[in-house]
Design a protein around this motif. Sequence first.
Motif, mmCIF file in Angstrom:
data_model
loop_
_atom_site.group_PDB
_atom_site.id
_atom_site.type_symbol
_atom_site.label_atom_id
_atom_site.label_comp_id
_atom_site.label_asym_id
_atom_site.label_seq_id
_atom_site.Cartn_x
_atom_site.Cartn_y
_atom_site.Cartn_z
ATOM 1 N N TYR A 1 0.891 -1.143 0.153
ATOM 2 C CA TYR A 1 0.002 -0.120 -0.147
ATOM 3 C C TYR A 1 0.872 1.187 0.113
ATOM 4 N N HIS A 2 2.308 1.251 -0.153
ATOM 5 C CA HIS A 2 2.959 2.281 -0.481
ATOM 6 C C HIS A 2 2.415 3.022 -1.630
ATOM 7 N N VAL A 3 2.722 4.645 -1.450
ATOM 8 C CA VAL A 3 2.449 5.435 -2.494
ATOM 9 C C VAL A 3 3.665 5.572 -3.030
ATOM 10 N N TRP A 4 3.773 5.057 -4.330
ATOM 11 C CA TRP A 4 5.178 5.016 -4.992
ATOM 12 C C TRP A 4 5.283 6.231 -5.890
ATOM 13 N N VAL A 5 4.599 6.922 -6.015
ATOM 14 C CA VAL A 5 4.594 8.217 -6.836
ATOM 15 C C VAL A 5 4.698 9.267 -5.963
ATOM 16 N N ASP A 6 5.922 9.844 -6.266
ATOM 17 C CA ASP A 6 6.488 10.923 -5.334
ATOM 18 C C ASP A 6 5.626 12.093 -5.338
ATOM 19 N N GLU A 7 5.004 12.564 -6.226
ATOM 20 C CA GLU A 7 4.146 13.907 -6.276
ATOM 21 C C GLU A 7 2.929 13.528 -5.610
ATOM 22 N N ILE B 1 0.025 13.903 -0.119
ATOM 23 C CA ILE B 1 -0.845 13.607 0.928
ATOM 24 C C ILE B 1 -0.030 13.866 2.175
ATOM 25 N N GLN B 2 1.342 13.872 2.252
ATOM 26 C CA GLN B 2 2.081 14.346 3.456
ATOM 27 C C GLN B 2 1.873 15.835 3.862
ATOM 28 N N ARG B 3 1.786 16.821 2.823
ATOM 29 C CA ARG B 3 1.416 17.920 2.878
ATOM 30 C C ARG B 3 0.100 18.249 3.552
ATOM 31 N N ILE C 1 -3.479 19.470 8.410
ATOM 32 C CA ILE C 1 -4.412 18.886 9.396
ATOM 33 C C ILE C 1 -3.780 19.056 10.780
ATOM 34 N N LEU C 2 -2.664 18.644 10.975
ATOM 35 C CA LEU C 2 -1.923 18.542 12.232
ATOM 36 C C LEU C 2 -1.676 20.354 12.777
ATOM 37 N N ALA C 3 -1.427 21.061 11.654
ATOM 38 C CA ALA C 3 -1.234 22.388 12.050
ATOM 39 C C ALA C 3 -2.391 23.015 12.599
ATOM 40 N N GLU C 4 -3.519 22.556 12.209
ATOM 41 C CA GLU C 4 -4.728 23.083 12.545
ATOM 42 C C GLU C 4 -5.623 22.476 13.768
#
Length: 105
Positions: free
Chosen positions: A68-74, A79-81, A86-89
């Motif tokens: 289930y790893h997301v292999w497409v860097d972009e 997703i990470q951004r 979400i965490l910053a909020e």
Amino acid sequence: WLASGISTLFSSLQTLRRQGFSYWRAENFPPRAGKLIEVSFRGGPRLAVRARDSDLPVLRQVFVDRHYHVWVDELRERIQRRYEVILAEHAVPVIIDAGANIGAA
């Protein structure tokens, strides 16, 4: 038969080195069926799984083979951004695992 035995031993030792002792022990010397056991992958959290069930193979698929790893860097970066926003909020990120396995993905 000797080559097969050596291959099996080598594979078992690789599992021990990569996944750690508790996973290796559960995979090679499982207790009675249905019993909950704790396993952990090297450097990962401890997880309770059912012995002699599909749990260990599913954990291997998710955490070792990275099905289930997301292999497409972009896409992974997007997703990470979003996760960081979400965490910053001060919100709680929600992941819905609607699969039919054990909820490890």
